[in-house]
Design an enzyme around this catalytic site. Structure first.
Site, PDB file in Angstrom:
ATOM      1  N   LYS A   1     -10.753  69.534   3.464  1.00  0.00           N
ATOM      2  CA  LYS A   1     -12.100  69.086   3.068  1.00  0.00           C
ATOM      3  C   LYS A   1     -12.806  68.375   4.223  1.00  0.00           C
ATOM      4  O   LYS A   1     -13.945  68.675   4.554  1.00  0.00           O
ATOM      5  CB  LYS A   1     -12.025  68.121   1.868  1.00  0.00           C
ATOM      6  CG  LYS A   1     -11.531  68.764   0.595  1.00  0.00           C
ATOM      7  CD  LYS A   1     -11.562  67.792  -0.565  1.00  0.00           C
ATOM      8  CE  LYS A   1     -10.627  66.610  -0.386  1.00  0.00           C
ATOM      9  NZ  LYS A   1      -9.209  66.956  -0.288  1.00  0.00           N
ATOM     10  N   THR A   2     -12.100  67.426   4.837  1.00  0.00           N
ATOM     11  CA  THR A   2     -12.719  66.674   5.918  1.00  0.00           C
ATOM     12  C   THR A   2     -13.001  67.598   7.100  1.00  0.00           C
ATOM     13  O   THR A   2     -14.037  67.501   7.759  1.00  0.00           O
ATOM     14  CB  THR A   2     -11.816  65.497   6.325  1.00  0.00           C
ATOM     15  OG1 THR A   2     -11.568  64.701   5.162  1.00  0.00           O
ATOM     16  CG2 THR A   2     -12.467  64.637   7.380  1.00  0.00           C
TER      17      THR A   2
ATOM     18  N   ASP B   1     -17.947  62.285   2.479  1.00  0.00           N
ATOM     19  CA  ASP B   1     -16.502  62.544   2.344  1.00  0.00           C
ATOM     20  C   ASP B   1     -15.962  61.634   1.238  1.00  0.00           C
ATOM     21  O   ASP B   1     -16.541  60.590   0.950  1.00  0.00           O
ATOM     22  CB  ASP B   1     -15.794  62.231   3.679  1.00  0.00           C
ATOM     23  CG  ASP B   1     -14.416  62.892   3.760  1.00  0.00           C
ATOM     24  OD1 ASP B   1     -14.021  63.587   2.806  1.00  0.00           O
ATOM     25  OD2 ASP B   1     -13.736  62.709   4.795  1.00  0.00           O
ATOM     26  N   GLU B   2     -14.876  62.015   0.611  1.00  0.00           N
ATOM     27  CA  GLU B   2     -14.237  61.206  -0.451  1.00  0.00           C
ATOM     28  C   GLU B   2     -15.252  60.827  -1.533  1.00  0.00           C
ATOM     29  O   GLU B   2     -15.305  59.686  -1.992  1.00  0.00           O
ATOM     30  CB  GLU B   2     -13.618  59.922   0.143  1.00  0.00           C
ATOM     31  CG  GLU B   2     -12.703  60.159   1.333  1.00  0.00           C
ATOM     32  CD  GLU B   2     -11.274  60.491   0.923  1.00  0.00           C
ATOM     33  OE1 GLU B   2     -11.002  60.602  -0.295  1.00  0.00           O
ATOM     34  OE2 GLU B   2     -10.436  60.667   1.826  1.00  0.00           O
TER      35      GLU B   2
ATOM     36  N   GLN C   1      -7.731  62.226  -6.423  1.00  0.00           N
ATOM     37  CA  GLN C   1      -7.552  61.132  -5.470  1.00  0.00           C
ATOM     38  C   GLN C   1      -8.546  59.996  -5.698  1.00  0.00           C
ATOM     39  O   GLN C   1      -8.827  59.219  -4.789  1.00  0.00           O
ATOM     40  CB  GLN C   1      -7.690  61.650  -4.038  1.00  0.00           C
ATOM     41  CG  GLN C   1      -6.568  62.604  -3.654  1.00  0.00           C
ATOM     42  CD  GLN C   1      -6.644  62.984  -2.192  1.00  0.00           C
ATOM     43  OE1 GLN C   1      -6.367  62.178  -1.305  1.00  0.00           O
ATOM     44  NE2 GLN C   1      -7.041  64.207  -1.922  1.00  0.00           N
TER      45      GLN C   1
ATOM     46  N   ARG D   1       0.273  62.236   1.913  1.00  0.00           N
ATOM     47  CA  ARG D   1       0.023  61.831   3.303  1.00  0.00           C
ATOM     48  C   ARG D   1       1.066  62.420   4.237  1.00  0.00           C
ATOM     49  O   ARG D   1       0.898  62.450   5.450  1.00  0.00           O
ATOM     50  CB  ARG D   1       0.057  60.294   3.465  1.00  0.00           C
ATOM     51  CG  ARG D   1      -0.986  59.478   2.712  1.00  0.00           C
ATOM     52  CD  ARG D   1      -2.368  59.986   2.897  1.00  0.00           C
ATOM     53  NE  ARG D   1      -2.746  60.842   1.777  1.00  0.00           N
ATOM     54  CZ  ARG D   1      -3.754  61.701   1.812  1.00  0.00           C
ATOM     55  NH1 ARG D   1      -4.476  61.842   2.894  1.00  0.00           N
ATOM     56  NH2 ARG D   1      -4.052  62.462   0.771  1.00  0.00           N
TER      57      ARG D   1
HETATM   58  P1  ATP Z   1      -7.445  64.611   2.057  1.00  0.00           P
HETATM   59  O1  ATP Z   1      -7.705  65.038   0.647  1.00  0.00           O
HETATM   60  O2  ATP Z   1      -6.128  63.965   2.194  1.00  0.00           O
HETATM   61  O3  ATP Z   1      -8.586  63.857   2.634  1.00  0.00           O
HETATM   62  P2  ATP Z   1      -8.461  66.962   3.337  1.00  0.00           P
HETATM   63  O4  ATP Z   1      -8.688  67.975   2.270  1.00  0.00           O
HETATM   64  O5  ATP Z   1      -9.629  66.250   3.844  1.00  0.00           O
HETATM   65  O6  ATP Z   1      -7.301  65.972   2.892  1.00  0.00           O
HETATM   66  P3  ATP Z   1      -7.993  67.606   6.094  1.00  0.00           P
HETATM   67  O7  ATP Z   1      -7.584  66.256   6.510  1.00  0.00           O
HETATM   68  O8  ATP Z   1      -9.336  68.091   6.448  1.00  0.00           O
HETATM   69  O9  ATP Z   1      -7.746  67.754   4.522  1.00  0.00           O
HETATM   70  O10 ATP Z   1      -6.942  68.669   6.591  1.00  0.00           O
HETATM   71  C1  ATP Z   1      -5.546  68.469   6.452  1.00  0.00           C
HETATM   72  C2  ATP Z   1      -4.830  69.011   7.659  1.00  0.00           C
HETATM   73  O11 ATP Z   1      -4.841  70.415   7.638  1.00  0.00           O
HETATM   74  C3  ATP Z   1      -5.456  68.590   8.961  1.00  0.00           C
HETATM   75  O12 ATP Z   1      -4.442  68.370   9.912  1.00  0.00           O
HETATM   76  C4  ATP Z   1      -6.295  69.792   9.322  1.00  0.00           C
HETATM   77  O13 ATP Z   1      -6.523  69.876  10.694  1.00  0.00           O
HETATM   78  C5  ATP Z   1      -5.442  70.925   8.828  1.00  0.00           C
HETATM   79  N1  ATP Z   1      -6.213  72.138   8.472  1.00  0.00           N
HETATM   80  C6  ATP Z   1      -7.185  72.229   7.559  1.00  0.00           C
HETATM   81  N2  ATP Z   1      -7.666  73.483   7.486  1.00  0.00           N
HETATM   82  C7  ATP Z   1      -6.969  74.221   8.363  1.00  0.00           C
HETATM   83  C8  ATP Z   1      -6.980  75.599   8.763  1.00  0.00           C
HETATM   84  N3  ATP Z   1      -7.805  76.485   8.223  1.00  0.00           N
HETATM   85  N4  ATP Z   1      -6.108  75.981   9.707  1.00  0.00           N
HETATM   86  C9  ATP Z   1      -5.245  75.106  10.250  1.00  0.00           C
HETATM   87  N5  ATP Z   1      -5.169  73.811   9.937  1.00  0.00           N
HETATM   88  C10 ATP Z   1      -6.030  73.364   8.993  1.00  0.00           C
HETATM   89 MG    MG Z   2     -10.099  64.180   3.892  1.00  0.00          MG
END
Ligand code: ATP
Ligand code: MG
Length: 721
Positions: free
Chosen positions: A36-37, A221-222, A252, A607
């Protein structure tokens, strides 16, 4: 064109869809670690590079300052530009920025100061006392929560109808009086930042219009953790524009206790009818075992929007579960694991110890310190919150704004200069009666000539000191201003007189403050036209978490589960999984709160990238009492197939023997794991392991004072306790 590809080629199909969608409101709803981020960062990149927006047209709201910093860095890397002046920050940071730029329209003095919750509580305490209110019936802390909760809902004291109930009536009286003091002294608490920023936009058509035109795209975000006033503010900014891009995860949502409204996720869908929802389902962060455990746990919650995550990264290791005898053993175990990780070539910064409550950090800190392992605690007593630092900052503040009552209170008699409690009471009384600041009341009292010569001189001495320091500071660099305060406020002399290490540490911290001022990255073209000092003070109030230790040192990260949101670590320790601690005592008989605790556990598990180690203790000293907590219910909610127990007991084949109460030399089999024993030389300790038989039998003991020792049973004179 190549560049456009780099914006999306590292994304999966759903992520690409989200990043490259035509401009409209969007909701990216997805579980932890699904990117997402990452999508949010790439979306901003896309809008600049492909849609041709300028960085000034973008607003991005993150949950912590750390996240904001990271996001800025990632955008800069992605686009190879400077995003220095882009509006990326927390709700509080951005609200502060707006209020600085439009102080007048926000009905604030130019010199307004942000105060943290510690200052806020002090003001409320004093107020309760001065109004002769019984602070056992109306505890200041509870009053503070009440006031903040009202502000989070956008409710001012004047909006509330006079209640019949006496408790509520007095509560409202406190809220009113508190607002009056803050207005008078130009002080703004955290909740006020948000509320004021909302009112600023709501009540000033031209300001609203300006920012609506400026921010072509707004990103959050969040989003699941926004509260009522934050969401209302976002709605104003994007009214009629259909340009709100939010990412979030209902599973979350962990700030309900602080006013966050998960309903905002639902409301968004009706308020922005043209929006598009995109779900991301592939997790890129964790191994299969970690992810499946998290999925199983969160499935126990009833109120969910419902989504499932998968990964193709393989199962990885099982989750380890360690049952410690007590909290010391728990910390010892964790630190040993950390040492092994580092010995095997791992980095410390890839490790996090996550706990439910700040009070748990101490045990780990002690053991880490004892083994010389660098670590960093987030959110503990942070640098800018330390007493001596706050005192020095209060001098700086009051120099900048004489009417800052909170700072006046803090330093008028610190260090002691003969301004006694009675005199201060008089000042407060006069201030309250005439609705003036404490500084003005002091001037008044001196002019009236009613004080004893001693009291009058002492008070005048203080006012003169502040004025003199203000004169001397004019035109000086920030660093020199801080040094001036440190040297001439009398703080250093006072701390020199403090016995032992404490005083020394305080002086060191003051030096560190001067250092922080020197390194402070002042943005001279800041759009708010803030001077360096005010900017530094705002930084200290708003970003205190970022000022501890050296960012570049490789250290283990310690933090509460709440502050771990959005982050990831290769090795995660989730500690203290015990009933009454996690889930917390207060949440166990309330379904809604229990579900929030479970979400918090979900956040914790997710995490971890490679390894997750969970611990709980059979006995724990909590708030000065020995407790024997049961293992957390969350442990049972993770299917056993994903867990391996690394209980030391499991290594012992011999049945656990009964304890023989005797002070004579114990026979073999007298010991059980966790048995408390006493050694003539090493003192008290706990049996951790047993090996060998007969004359060769050895026990490993964790002694309170000297740590781990292996002892031959046939020689060691041990007393069973
Ligand atoms: P959270 O809910 O904990 O905030 P999130 O959904 O924001 O998580 P991110 O932090 O954006 O998730 O991504 C999680 C990890 O996966 C990061 O290390 C990110 O770089 C990696 N990632 C996300 N998408 C891809 C992708 N398409 N290919 C490779 N790595 C990815
Ligand atoms: Mg995130």
């Amino acid at each position: 064109m190549d560049k456009n590809i780099s914006l999306i080629d590292s994304l999966n199909d759903a992520q690409r869809l989200a990043v490259s969608a035509p401009n409209r409101s969007m909701l990216i709803l997805a579980g932890a670690g699904s990117g997402k981020t990452r999508v949010l960062v790439h979306r901003i990149g896309w809008q600049i590079q492909v849609e041709g927006l300028s960085i000034h047209n973008i607003l991005a709201v993150t949950f912590t300052n750390k996240a904001a910093k990271e996001m800025r860095g990632r955008i800069e890397d992605l686009l190879n530009i400077s995003a220095h002046s882009m509006w990326i920050g927390t709700f509080h940071g951005i609200a502060h920025r707006l209020l600085r730029r439009h102080a007048k329209q926000a009905k604030l003095p130019d010199t307004f100061q942000v105060m943290d919750s510690d200052d806020q509580l002090r003001i409320i305490k004093r107020l309760v006392k001065s109004l002769n209110i019984d602070d056992t019936k109306w505890p200041p802390k509870q009053m503070m929560w009440f006031i903040n909760a009202q502000k989070d809902e956008g409710i001012r004291a004047r909006h509330m109808i006079e209640p019949n109930d006496i408790f509520q009536r007095v509560q409202l009286q406190i809220y009113k009086a508190y607002e009056a003091i803050c207005d008078r002294s130009g002080l703004v608490d955290f909740a006020e930042l948000l509320l004021r920023a909302h009112e600023l936009l709501r009540d000033n058509e031209d300001v609203l219009q300006f920012y609506q035109d400026r921010f072509k795209q707004v990103h959050v975000d969040e989003f699941q953790d926004t509260n009522t006033i934050q969401y209302a503010w976002l709605r104003l900014l994007t009214e009629g524009r259909d340009n709100l891009f939010v990412v979030g995860d209902d599973d979350q949502s962990i700030y309900g206790w602080r006013g966050a409204k998960i309903e905002n996720l639902y409301n968004f869908q009706s308020h922005y009818p043209n929006h598009q929802v995109i779900k991301l389902e592939q997790n890129y962060r964790s191994t299969g075992n970690i992810l499946k455990s998290a999925n199983a746990l969160i499935a126990k919650n009833d109120s969910r929007m419902g989504k499932e995550l998968w990964t193709d990264s393989g199962d990885g290791e099982l989750i380890s579960l360690y049952t410690a005898f007590n909290e010391q053993d728990e910390a010892y175990f964790v630190v040993e694991k950390i040492r092994k990780w580092v010995a095997d070539g791992g980095l410390r910064q890839d490790i996090a110890i996550l706990y439910r409550s700040n009070a748990q950090s101490r045990q780990f800190e002690e053991k880490l310190m004892a083994t010389g392992t660098p670590y960093r605690v987030y959110g503990g007593l942070r640098f800018f919150e330390r007493m001596e630092v706050k005192n020095a900052l209060a001098y700086l503040r009051i120099m900048s704004n004489h009417n800052d009552d909170a700072s006046f209170e803090r330093v008028v008699n610190t260090p002691t200069r003969g301004v006694g409690a009675k005199l201060i009471d008089n000042i407060r009384l006069l201030a309250r009666e005439n609705e003036i600041s404490l500084w003005q009341a002091s001037v008044e009292l001196i002019n009236q000539n009613k004080l004893t010569p001693r009291a009058g001189n002492a008070l005048k001495g203080f006012l003169d000191l502040i004025k003199r320091l203000g004169e001397e500071a004019k035109g000086k660099e920030l660093f020199d201003k801080v040094k001036l305060i440190v040297e001439k406020s009398g703080l250093v002399e006072a701390y020199k007189k403090e016995k032992g290490e404490k005083g020394e540490t305080r002086i060191e911290n003051l030096e560190e403050l001067a250092n922080a001022a020197r390194l402070f990255d002042f943005d001279e073209d800041n759009e708010e036209n803030l001077n360096e000092l005010d900017m530094f003070l705002a930084h200290a109030a708003l970003e205190s978490g970022d000022m501890q230790g050296d960012d570049y040192e490789d250290c283990v990260q310690l933090m509460t589960l709440h502050s771990a949101k959005g982050l990831e670590f290769k090795l995660v320790f989730l500690v203290g999984l015990e009933e009454g601690l996690f889930p917390s005592q207060q949440s166990t008989d309330d379904v809604g709160r229990l579900e929030e605790e479970r979400r918090l556990c979900y956040v914790g598990i997710t995490r971890a990238m490679e390894q997750l180690i969970i611990t709980h203790a059979e006995s724990r000293r909590l708030y000065g009492k020995e407790t024997y907590p049961r293992p957390s219910r969350f442990l049972k909610e993770i299917p056993a197939e994903f867990i391996q127990e690394i209980r030391i007991r499991a290594n012992v084949t011999r049945p656990v023997a009964a304890v023989k109460k005797s002070s004579s030399l114990p026979q073999a089999g007298t010991y059980r794991l966790g048995q408390r024993v006493k050694h003539i030389k090493f003192g008290e300790g706990v049996v951790l392991q047993m090996e060998g038989e007969g004359a060769q039998e050895r026990v490993q003991i964790n002694f309170q004072n000297v740590g781990l020792k292996w002892l031959m049973l046939s020689y060691a004179k041990l007393e069973v306790l």
